[in-house]
Design an enzyme around this catalytic site. Structure first.
Site, PDB file in Angstrom:
ATOM      1  N   HIS A  72      38.269  43.839  32.955  1.00  0.00           N
ATOM      2  CA  HIS A  72      39.071  43.662  34.157  1.00  0.00           C
ATOM      3  C   HIS A  72      39.490  42.202  34.276  1.00  0.00           C
ATOM      4  O   HIS A  72      38.648  41.306  34.281  1.00  0.00           O
ATOM      5  CB  HIS A  72      38.284  44.077  35.395  1.00  0.00           C
ATOM      6  CG  HIS A  72      38.316  45.557  35.639  1.00  0.00           C
ATOM      7  ND1 HIS A  72      37.976  46.123  36.855  1.00  0.00           N
ATOM      8  CD2 HIS A  72      38.658  46.588  34.834  1.00  0.00           C
ATOM      9  CE1 HIS A  72      38.117  47.438  36.772  1.00  0.00           C
ATOM     10  NE2 HIS A  72      38.516  47.736  35.554  1.00  0.00           N
ATOM     11  N   TYR A 200      38.096  45.521  47.113  1.00  0.00           N
ATOM     12  CA  TYR A 200      37.195  45.193  48.208  1.00  0.00           C
ATOM     13  C   TYR A 200      38.037  45.164  49.469  1.00  0.00           C
ATOM     14  O   TYR A 200      38.933  44.326  49.593  1.00  0.00           O
ATOM     15  CB  TYR A 200      36.538  43.829  47.996  1.00  0.00           C
ATOM     16  CG  TYR A 200      35.528  43.778  46.877  1.00  0.00           C
ATOM     17  CD1 TYR A 200      34.175  43.973  47.130  1.00  0.00           C
ATOM     18  CD2 TYR A 200      35.918  43.516  45.571  1.00  0.00           C
ATOM     19  CE1 TYR A 200      33.232  43.904  46.112  1.00  0.00           C
ATOM     20  CE2 TYR A 200      34.994  43.454  44.537  1.00  0.00           C
ATOM     21  CZ  TYR A 200      33.652  43.639  44.817  1.00  0.00           C
ATOM     22  OH  TYR A 200      32.729  43.577  43.808  1.00  0.00           O
ATOM     23  N   PRO A 292      25.005  43.919  47.305  1.00  0.00           N
ATOM     24  CA  PRO A 292      25.870  44.297  46.183  1.00  0.00           C
ATOM     25  C   PRO A 292      27.281  43.724  46.246  1.00  0.00           C
ATOM     26  O   PRO A 292      28.002  43.781  45.251  1.00  0.00           O
ATOM     27  CB  PRO A 292      25.894  45.833  46.263  1.00  0.00           C
ATOM     28  CG  PRO A 292      25.553  46.144  47.685  1.00  0.00           C
ATOM     29  CD  PRO A 292      24.617  45.078  48.131  1.00  0.00           C
ATOM     30  N   LYS A 296      26.367  40.864  41.813  1.00  0.00           N
ATOM     31  CA  LYS A 296      25.524  39.841  41.182  1.00  0.00           C
ATOM     32  C   LYS A 296      24.128  40.319  40.795  1.00  0.00           C
ATOM     33  O   LYS A 296      23.405  39.586  40.117  1.00  0.00           O
ATOM     34  CB  LYS A 296      25.401  38.623  42.111  1.00  0.00           C
ATOM     35  CG  LYS A 296      26.704  37.891  42.333  1.00  0.00           C
ATOM     36  CD  LYS A 296      27.270  37.403  41.008  1.00  0.00           C
ATOM     37  CE  LYS A 296      28.670  36.884  41.130  1.00  0.00           C
ATOM     38  NZ  LYS A 296      29.336  36.752  39.831  1.00  0.00           N
ATOM     39  N   TYR A 384      33.023  34.995  40.725  1.00  0.00           N
ATOM     40  CA  TYR A 384      32.959  36.419  40.409  1.00  0.00           C
ATOM     41  C   TYR A 384      32.704  36.664  38.925  1.00  0.00           C
ATOM     42  O   TYR A 384      31.876  37.508  38.552  1.00  0.00           O
ATOM     43  CB  TYR A 384      34.244  37.116  40.830  1.00  0.00           C
ATOM     44  CG  TYR A 384      34.091  38.625  40.989  1.00  0.00           C
ATOM     45  CD1 TYR A 384      33.834  39.177  42.230  1.00  0.00           C
ATOM     46  CD2 TYR A 384      34.186  39.474  39.892  1.00  0.00           C
ATOM     47  CE1 TYR A 384      33.676  40.545  42.383  1.00  0.00           C
ATOM     48  CE2 TYR A 384      34.040  40.847  40.035  1.00  0.00           C
ATOM     49  CZ  TYR A 384      33.775  41.371  41.277  1.00  0.00           C
ATOM     50  OH  TYR A 384      33.618  42.742  41.419  1.00  0.00           O
TER      51      TYR A 384
END
Length: 389
Positions: A72, A200, A292, A296, A384
């Site tokens: 991704h 998200y 979550p 991580k 990220y």
């Protein structure tokens, strides 16, 4: 029995550490309280930082991941219908990998079995003795019989409820914790993912996350009361609520279908300091937990393993104890940064009890700022994909 390193816990972190030690010729034994099928049936996250991906590749265990996983280049952050795509490739020149934790565990077990390394399953009543001496040992019960393994070092990879952290006296450790007043209701569905990248989403209706395992298996979450009964949520109620919380363009095209797993995950931030007591080291959930949000959990465990494996190889190959002596400080430096990122993401994207109108407007402004600031997007992307080891 005798070995150099006893690893308590046969999940991904214990298995990953074992593979590092096997490759370096450092004898080790893994103790696991459950059976192998039980471990393989755990459904967990599947977003891998580049550091985790590289470890698997370097250990010769990345072939199936590279074939079946999904790279991704970015993710979507949204508030109602306002969307911001965070471009990982642009801001970091790297990516993340979508590959389920179950699949990683399968690959790690295959590697360990190919090496002929020992795993002792269904152990109970594990105790850690003499960790402050140069002759520690571990005792456990298996099939009603008490057994002992003498060793030189012990790695506690046995999770939050395991014996390892509890073996450190209360007066010798300090624990930091934040429990969030909500949970995530998650489903695994045999449906095509709604989008090629993770979404998200915060909205006036609440938080949601759209994720996936593969092209025909989707993982979706919505914020809920931590005390909810997942079975009290009908499939239809879940799908309706999910559609209500994600941008309209995705809500209009989402494919609904068979739900094969449904559960609620609580959200917690937790850190234990130090992560070392004599010859006992803590790794992963035994030492720290992140919510979550930001993906991580497994990745922070993998960074612990990297540091501990490096320290043990430094000691056994070069008789240099520097890495062992600095393990806790080195690991915690990165852990607290990951904790900060997960805390920030959680605060950005969720509705909190008694949240004021001002708080709500601040969340909206933060997403709007992300949308307009290349620098803010770069900071999110760097965290990220994973900070350097």
């Amino acid at each position: 029995m005798r070995t150099k390193v006893v690893i308590i816990g046969g999940g991904p972190s214990g298995l990953l550490l074992g593979q590092h030690l096997n490759r370096a010729g450092i004898e080790n034994i893994i103790l696991e309280r459950k059976t192998k099928p039980y471990v393989l049936n755990r459904i967990r996250a599947g977003v891998l930082e580049i550091g985790t991906v590289n470890q698997l590749r370097e250990l010769g265990l990345g072939a199936r991941m590279d074939k079946e996983g999904y790279m991704h280049d970015g993710t979507v952050i949204s508030y109602n219908n306002e969307q911001t795509r965070i471009d990982f490739a642009k801001h970091t020149n790297t990516t993340v990998m979508i590959y389920g934790q179950t699949e990683i565990t399968y690959d790690l077990y295959a590697g360990r079995e190919a090496d002929g390394a020992q795993v002792i399953y269904q152990v109970a009543d594990v105790t850690i003795e003499d960790a402050l001496t140069d002759a520690p040992y571990v005792e456990f019960t298996q099939a009603g019989q008490r057994a002992r393994i003498d060793c030189e070092y012990i790695a506690g990879c046995d999770g939050f409820h395991g014996a390892s952290r509890q073996a450190i006296p209360r007066e010798a450790r300090r624990e930091y914790e934040k429990v969030y007043p909500f949970g995530w209701l998650g489903i695994l569905s045999e449906t095509k993912p709604v989008h090629e990248e993770l979404i998200y989403s915060n909205s006036d209706a609440g938080f949601a996350l759209c994720s996936m395992r593969n092209e025909n298996l989707s993982r979706y979450y919505i914020q809920c009361d931590a005390q909810d009964d997942p079975q009290a949520w009908s499939d239809r109620a879940f799908w309706d609520e999910l559609r209500n919380r994600i941008p309209e363009e995705f809500a209009d095209t989402i494919e609904t279908g068979s739900v094969i797993e449904k559960s609620i995950a609580p959200l917690r931030s937790f850190v234990c300091e130090p992560m070392q007591w004599g010859r006992l080291f803590l790794c992963g959930d035994a030492a720290h937990i992140v919510p979550p949000t930001g993906a991580k959990g497994l990745n922070t465990a993998a960074s612990d393993v990297f540091y501990l494996a490096d320290a043990l190889k430094q000691f056994y190959q070069h008789k240099d104890p520097q890495g062992i002596n600095s393990y806790s400080a080195r690991a915690l430096s990165r852990i607290w940064k990951a904790e900060r990122f997960s805390w920030w993401m959680t605060n950005l994207l969720h509705h909190f009890p008694n949240q004021s109108g001002f708080d709500h407007k601040m969340q909206m402004a933060e997403v709007s700022f992300l949308n307009s600031s290349d620098e803010a997007q770069a900071v999110l992307a760097q965290n990220y994909v994973g900070l350097p080891y």
